[in-house]
Design a protein around this motif. Structure first.
Motif, PDB file in Angstrom:
ATOM      1  N   THR A   7       0.881  -1.040   0.057  1.00  0.00           N
ATOM      2  CA  THR A   7       0.097  -0.276  -0.227  1.00  0.00           C
ATOM      3  C   THR A   7       0.834   1.010  -0.037  1.00  0.00           C
ATOM      4  O   THR A   7       2.031   1.554   1.452  1.00  0.00           O
ATOM      5  N   LEU A  10       0.443   7.509   2.166  1.00  0.00           N
ATOM      6  CA  LEU A  10      -0.254   9.107   1.725  1.00  0.00           C
ATOM      7  C   LEU A  10       0.185  10.045   3.175  1.00  0.00           C
ATOM      8  O   LEU A  10      -0.271   9.242   4.617  1.00  0.00           O
ATOM      9  N   PHE A  30       1.557  11.790  -2.098  1.00  0.00           N
ATOM     10  CA  PHE A  30       2.675   9.949  -2.338  1.00  0.00           C
ATOM     11  C   PHE A  30       4.191   9.794  -1.953  1.00  0.00           C
ATOM     12  O   PHE A  30       4.689  10.211  -2.383  1.00  0.00           O
ATOM     13  N   SER A 178      -4.449   6.702  -4.547  1.00  0.00           N
ATOM     14  CA  SER A 178      -3.726   5.874  -3.361  1.00  0.00           C
ATOM     15  C   SER A 178      -3.864   4.399  -4.054  1.00  0.00           C
ATOM     16  O   SER A 178      -2.594   3.997  -3.980  1.00  0.00           O
TER      17      SER A 178
END
Length: 213
Positions: A7, A10, A30, A178
């Protein structure tokens, strides 16, 4: 969970709001996050009788417009029109991609030491990179992340030991940034998987030659 499903990190610009300078659509930042080793995986070991070598990974070259801080979006997959998402990279891709690739290869590179940017000391080989594309492209079935990257292993003399063009694309789970960044990471890792055997084989040959010296 697949290794490429890491993942994306963020980092929300909460400080902007806290300072009383709220904007209608603040950009989010990011970062490319190197994949983690699978749980319980044994550490890589240098093959018996082979010298351990050090691989330097300097900052990559990045073609325009991917050297910009904003994330590149191509509305049509095969079109020439380019746009930018409002969200940005917190670290230039020249640096973050070099770290990402170096750490990804270091997980399974047969025990060869990926030492990061050269620090002035002699190294056995350098992994150089040129990013030619890292973008999101629109398709009839949804957004797709695309990566195009030239990787080159060079000896201290500057001689090319190996080079190849890494290309890959991965569909994004959604249009959320994301998920788009996660798809970019998956595209990079999937592309590296295609050339990983050739890179490891080249490093092994260099290590074997070092052992004979």
């Amino acid at each position: 969970m697949p290794r490429h499903a890491t993942t994306a990190t963020l980092l929300v610009l909460a400080a902007v709001l806290a300072a009383g300078c709220a904007k209608p659509h603040p950009a989010n930042l990011f970062q490319l996050v190197p994949p983690a080793a699978p749980a319980g995986a044994p550490p890589a070991k240098t093959p018996a009788g082979v010298s351990r070598i050090e691989v330097g990974v300097p900052a990559f070259e990045v073609d325009s417009p991917y050297d910009a801080a904003r994330i590149v979006y191509r509305p049509e997959k095969d079109g020439s029109e380019l746009a930018f998402l409002p969200d940005r990279w917190i670290t230039p891709l020249s640096k973050s991609l070099a770290v990402f690739v170096g750490e990804d290869l270091g997980l399974v590179a047969g025990g060869f030491a990926i030492v990061g940017p050269p620090g002035g000391r002699p190294l056995d080989v350098t992994l150089a990179g040129r990013l030619m594309a890292l973008e999101i492209a629109g398709t009839a079935n949804g957004p797709v992340a695309r990566c195009r990257l030239r990787l080159t292993l060079r000896r201290p003399s500057g001689e090319t030991a190996w080079t190849d063009l890494v290309e890959n694309e991965v569909p994004a789970a959604s249009r959320e940034t994301s998920d788009l960044v996660a798809a970019m990471q998956a595209a990079i890792t999937g592309g590296l998987d295609k050339v990983r055997p050739a890179i490891v084989g080249t490093l092994l040959a260099i290590a074997q030659a070092k052992s004979r010296d």
